[in-house]
Design a protein around this motif. Sequence first.
Motif, mmCIF file in Angstrom:
data_model
loop_
_atom_site.group_PDB
_atom_site.id
_atom_site.type_symbol
_atom_site.label_atom_id
_atom_site.label_comp_id
_atom_site.label_asym_id
_atom_site.label_seq_id
_atom_site.Cartn_x
_atom_site.Cartn_y
_atom_site.Cartn_z
ATOM 1 N N UNK A 70 27.458 44.881 42.833
ATOM 2 C CA UNK A 70 27.786 44.271 44.133
ATOM 3 C C UNK A 70 28.824 45.090 44.872
ATOM 4 N N UNK A 71 28.928 44.824 46.178
ATOM 5 C CA UNK A 71 29.903 45.470 47.052
ATOM 6 C C UNK A 71 30.869 44.406 47.569
ATOM 7 N N UNK A 72 32.182 44.454 47.195
ATOM 8 C CA UNK A 72 33.132 43.456 47.691
ATOM 9 C C UNK A 72 33.229 43.427 49.214
ATOM 10 N N UNK A 73 33.209 44.593 49.855
ATOM 11 C CA UNK A 73 33.320 44.626 51.307
ATOM 12 C C UNK A 73 32.101 43.973 51.961
ATOM 13 N N UNK A 75 30.187 41.645 50.630
ATOM 14 C CA UNK A 75 30.275 40.204 50.391
ATOM 15 C C UNK A 75 31.303 39.558 51.313
ATOM 16 N N UNK A 76 32.333 40.324 51.699
ATOM 17 C CA UNK A 76 33.326 39.785 52.635
ATOM 18 C C UNK A 76 32.727 39.592 54.020
ATOM 19 N N UNK A 77 31.762 40.465 54.345
ATOM 20 C CA UNK A 77 31.102 40.320 55.644
ATOM 21 C C UNK A 77 30.170 39.121 55.619
ATOM 22 N N UNK A 78 29.279 39.079 54.607
ATOM 23 C CA UNK A 78 28.376 37.938 54.422
ATOM 24 C C UNK A 78 28.210 37.725 52.921
ATOM 25 N N UNK A 79 28.477 36.519 52.438
ATOM 26 C CA UNK A 79 28.498 36.290 50.982
ATOM 27 C C UNK A 79 27.111 36.015 50.387
ATOM 28 N N UNK A 80 26.238 36.996 50.444
ATOM 29 C CA UNK A 80 24.948 36.865 49.766
ATOM 30 C C UNK A 80 24.634 38.186 49.057
ATOM 31 N N UNK A 81 23.797 38.081 48.067
ATOM 32 C CA UNK A 81 23.434 39.246 47.241
ATOM 33 C C UNK A 81 22.377 40.082 47.967
ATOM 34 N N UNK A 82 22.567 41.424 48.018
ATOM 35 C CA UNK A 82 21.628 42.333 48.671
ATOM 36 C C UNK A 82 20.640 42.881 47.626
ATOM 37 N N UNK A 83 19.341 42.830 47.962
ATOM 38 C CA UNK A 83 18.316 43.304 47.026
ATOM 39 C C UNK A 83 18.447 44.793 46.744
ATOM 40 N N UNK A 84 18.929 45.586 47.717
ATOM 41 C CA UNK A 84 19.036 47.031 47.511
ATOM 42 C C UNK A 84 20.033 47.384 46.416
ATOM 43 N N UNK A 97 29.171 51.757 52.781
ATOM 44 C CA UNK A 97 29.510 53.011 52.126
ATOM 45 C C UNK A 97 30.425 52.829 50.939
ATOM 46 N N UNK A 98 30.543 51.614 50.426
ATOM 47 C CA UNK A 98 31.426 51.303 49.312
ATOM 48 C C UNK A 98 30.676 51.460 47.991
ATOM 49 N N UNK A 99 31.302 52.088 46.967
ATOM 50 C CA UNK A 99 30.672 52.130 45.649
ATOM 51 C C UNK A 99 30.489 50.720 45.100
ATOM 52 N N UNK A 100 29.418 50.508 44.387
ATOM 53 C CA UNK A 100 29.110 49.192 43.852
ATOM 54 C C UNK A 100 29.916 48.935 42.585
ATOM 55 N N UNK A 101 30.404 47.697 42.464
ATOM 56 C CA UNK A 101 31.090 47.270 41.256
ATOM 57 C C UNK A 101 30.068 46.828 40.217
ATOM 58 N N UNK A 102 30.261 47.276 38.981
ATOM 59 C CA UNK A 102 29.397 46.850 37.890
ATOM 60 C C UNK A 102 30.160 46.028 36.860
ATOM 61 N N UNK A 136 35.766 38.345 43.894
ATOM 62 C CA UNK A 136 35.555 39.798 43.938
ATOM 63 C C UNK A 136 35.796 40.380 45.323
ATOM 64 N N UNK A 137 35.788 39.589 46.342
ATOM 65 C CA UNK A 137 36.066 40.084 47.696
ATOM 66 C C UNK A 137 37.505 40.545 47.857
ATOM 67 N N UNK A 138 38.348 40.151 46.897
ATOM 68 C CA UNK A 138 39.748 40.578 46.938
ATOM 69 C C UNK A 138 39.960 41.947 46.303
ATOM 70 N N UNK A 139 38.879 42.586 45.895
ATOM 71 C CA UNK A 139 39.005 43.884 45.212
ATOM 72 C C UNK A 139 38.117 44.930 45.878
ATOM 73 N N UNK A 140 38.341 45.291 47.138
ATOM 74 C CA UNK A 140 37.515 46.304 47.801
ATOM 75 C C UNK A 140 37.724 47.685 47.171
ATOM 76 N N UNK A 141 36.671 48.525 47.297
ATOM 77 C CA UNK A 141 36.688 49.871 46.729
ATOM 78 C C UNK A 141 36.805 50.908 47.850
ATOM 79 N N UNK A 142 37.229 52.154 47.494
ATOM 80 C CA UNK A 142 37.341 53.201 48.528
ATOM 81 C C UNK A 142 35.981 53.499 49.167
ATOM 82 N N UNK A 143 35.994 53.861 50.426
ATOM 83 C CA UNK A 143 34.766 54.156 51.162
ATOM 84 C C UNK A 143 34.326 55.591 50.869
#
Length: 736
Positions: A70-73, A75-84, A97-102, A136-143
């Motif tokens: 998932x991407x915290x950023x 999910x912060x925009x819209x809290x739903x899971x993206x199929x991609x 452009x955020x790396x996905x958290x595993x 998890x939205x409280x933990x954004x990753x570098x772009x």
Amino acid sequence: MAGLDPDPNLPPNAAKLTEEAVAGLAALFKLDPEEVRRRWYRREHGSSASIAFFGTPIRAQYWESRYRRLSPRALAIEPYYRALWEIRCFGFDPETGEPLLEVCPVCGRRFGWTSMRGPTKCDHCTDRDGYPATDLRDHPQPIIEFRDPEAIDFVVGLLHPDPQRRRAAMALVPEELAGATNGELFEAAMCMASALRPEAATKTTDAGRPLRAPDFAAITPDMLGAAGRALIGGEDGFAALTARMRLSADERTASHGLYKELGPLAAMPLDRHLSPAVRSFANNAIARDLARTRDDGFVRRSVPRLADVPAGAWLTMDALSSELGLSKHALGRLSESGAVEVRRAGGELSPVLMKIAEVAPLAATYKDCVLVRRVRAFLRIPDVAIEKLARRGLVQRAEGGVAAMLRGRRYYRETSAKALLIAIRERAQPDGKGGRRVKLIVAVRRSGRAAPWADIVEGITTGALRIYSKKPIGRDWRYAVTVDEAELGRFLERVGGPTDPGGKESWLTRDQAAQLLGVDETIVWLLGKQGFLTKREGHFAMFSRAEVEQVASRYVFGPEMIRRSVFGQGAQLNRWLKTVGVQPVATLRGKSAKIYDRLQFESVLHLQPKPLEEVVIQPRQKHRISLQDKEQAIAAVRNGLTPHHVAQRMGVYQSTVARWVKLFEASGRIRPGGKLDAYADLITSMIEADPSRTTKCLYAEFMSRQKMKVSYTRFSAFVAELGFARDADTRRLKRR
């Protein structure tokens, strides 16, 4: 949730849904079942398992079904899971452009599906009451900064769930790839990106694709962008990709040419996972790139021109093989022979170059060369005779540069052998009814000497030996043409040569053994099969001379038997031998090829009937044949002679003799020719008792004795048939 009963031991992913589960999900979320079905990843199992990702077929290894990413950023925009996020090669969110958290940044455990507490929460972090504790939205990753955002969007758009995004991506595809689908283009992008991985730098064949989830970490957004640009960026876009491949060329020390230069990318036109349209694009794109960079000091297979010179282009062996249809092994032998000029473009492993202008004239001749066994199949003569014909110029050998391309064995020009066979056919004259001619092969074997086939073939083509033919020549011309035996004998005396078919050799070929035994080669083969002769495996000369001579002295065969008998046919001879108590030792081919003991055969030759030419057939004075003659004829047939043989010596038709035999076998007696035949002795005694009586008085007395119905005309004719006639002076009956 009616109809949905997931297995708790399996991840609840869409590939394992059933139609009942689809109906349950539609009822749960108040959706149209078709909408659920459209998002159902149906999985096809096989050597290349695939799923339909929103209608786009992709290989199942590209899809992550067990763990969440998932991407915290996002999910912060819209809290739903993206199929991609389920596509393993996309280790980033395309929108942010955020790396996905595993793994959870708090507890360090991977996200899953079984105990999911919402798309924005960690599955494992909980408070005292069991509620999710980590958002998890409280933990954004570098772009990530993309070098080529358009190319990244193109690759992502190929699989995007939104049909409009897929259509936008396909709009960027060049005309050359218009026949490829978005799934096929994504596979092409994965092939190119996989070739850029560091671990693929030393590979010289197909780079393959990542299989497990950790392997996809090596595919970076930069690699996906380079692959996308190679597909949509025209010649420059593909050139940027090949330039990156050339940077690692020195690491591929075990290869040369195209694979050294482009590494696994060079195998793209042969990749079985790519569609024909993509393979064709890759082949053409590589050829264009190599043509554009041909002055960079590289030697390549696809553009093998070193320099354009008046004598022609210098080509690699791969190019010469493709252009001229020659095997690379033959070209390798040619390059080592010194028959043509050879160059190398660089080091020891660089390809060998030869001028096509020097190799092309040898190609047609090379394809015309065949081994001696092929020529033997055409001409049906031994290898020694073929070599003699080659020395006399009637068959051409493989010589010069062509001989260097071959494997060192004896090769001949196939067209020259066929031309010689055509010449033999043209020399064959129509075989009319005049003259007594026999098949050439039979006449040669009857000669009792070595068959000088080279001299015979040369004599036929020059006209020194005449041959005849009644029918088209088939596979073996020696059986189809005939010769005059006397003429062949005189020809063989002129050419001379050894008389022994095997020379002084202790081992004989099948043809030489056939000449010694006076039979055809098939009989020799059958003798070996049935144990009369021992075959030496693995040798062309397979029969021992001593054993062949022993068989010839102990047994006698059909051709010699017919020649020494009065019978012109083997069937007549066999039937006659049976009547005199001589039985065959063995039968080789059905009932036609019989072997007899030589001593037994020779011991009964004196019992043969006279030859037909010595039989004098007396003209018969009467129309009817006596019972005695019929008895002798029937006895002769029952003793083994044919009706034809007996009829020729009696001066009657063979059908007449056959009818007598048939009637005798049916009734057990010989039927008289007429009513009076049975009274021949009585009538003769009546005439001799009083020869002066008239025929009318004899008839009256005979009728008074026998009381039978016969006319006077028939009676008087029968008296004449008995050989009686009246003397003109005495008027008495007497025998003529």
